[in-house]
Design a protein around this motif. Structure first.
Motif, PDB file in Angstrom:
ATOM      1  N   VAL A 141       0.844  -1.204   0.000  1.00  0.00           N
ATOM      2  CA  VAL A 141       0.000   0.000   0.000  1.00  0.00           C
ATOM      3  C   VAL A 141       0.877   1.251   0.000  1.00  0.00           C
ATOM      4  CG1 VAL A 141      -1.628   1.339   1.394  1.00  0.00           C
ATOM      5  CG2 VAL A 141      -2.018  -1.098   1.038  1.00  0.00           C
ATOM      6  N   ASN A 142       1.936   1.235   0.775  1.00  0.00           N
ATOM      7  CA  ASN A 142       2.838   2.389   0.802  1.00  0.00           C
ATOM      8  C   ASN A 142       3.493   2.611  -0.557  1.00  0.00           C
ATOM      9  OD1 ASN A 142       2.339   3.076   3.462  1.00  0.00           O
ATOM     10  ND2 ASN A 142       3.976   1.794   4.255  1.00  0.00           N
ATOM     11  N   LYS A 160       0.993   4.202  -2.827  1.00  0.00           N
ATOM     12  CA  LYS A 160       0.832   5.626  -2.546  1.00  0.00           C
ATOM     13  C   LYS A 160       1.937   6.431  -3.200  1.00  0.00           C
ATOM     14  CE  LYS A 160      -1.633   5.281   1.868  1.00  0.00           C
ATOM     15  NZ  LYS A 160      -1.546   5.526   3.328  1.00  0.00           N
ATOM     16  N   THR A 173       1.316   6.504  -6.922  1.00  0.00           N
ATOM     17  CA  THR A 173       0.219   7.415  -7.234  1.00  0.00           C
ATOM     18  C   THR A 173       0.686   8.864  -7.197  1.00  0.00           C
ATOM     19  OG1 THR A 173      -1.380   5.848  -6.321  1.00  0.00           O
ATOM     20  CG2 THR A 173      -2.105   8.123  -6.545  1.00  0.00           C
ATOM     21  N   ALA A 174       1.486   9.199  -6.202  1.00  0.00           N
ATOM     22  CA  ALA A 174       2.017  10.562  -6.114  1.00  0.00           C
ATOM     23  C   ALA A 174       2.898  10.879  -7.320  1.00  0.00           C
ATOM     24  CB  ALA A 174       2.802  10.731  -4.819  1.00  0.00           C
TER      25      ALA A 174
END
Length: 77
Positions: free
Chosen positions: A27-28, A31, A34-35
């Motif tokens: 998940v990290n 993220k 995505t950024a």
């Protein structure tokens, strides 16, 4: 017999914790990815805005030139 059940439960809980840790890492990473994609999209949007502004300028210049040519043809005859 109860010792075997406790040992198995500990193993299962260890496996679950390991899988949860892996999911947290995934998940990290998502993220961060995505950024990164958002930053790339912002860069593309800026480029498109620049292209749009240039295109508007070219259209205005072409239209003005066309009007000048039409006016010259009409009034100079």
């Amino acid at each position: 017999m109860s010792t075997i059940i406790e040992t198995d439960l500990k193993e299962v809980l260890t496996q679950i914790n390991t899988k949860l840790d892996n999911l947290t890492q995934d998940v990290n990473e998502m993220k961060v990815d995505t950024a990164t994609l958002k930053e790339g999209q912002n860069g593309i949007n800026k480029r498109l805005d620049s292209v749009d502004a240039r295109l508007n300028t070219l259209i205005t210049v072409a239209f003005t030139a066309l009007l000048g040519i039409i006016a010259k043809l009409i009034f100079i005859k």
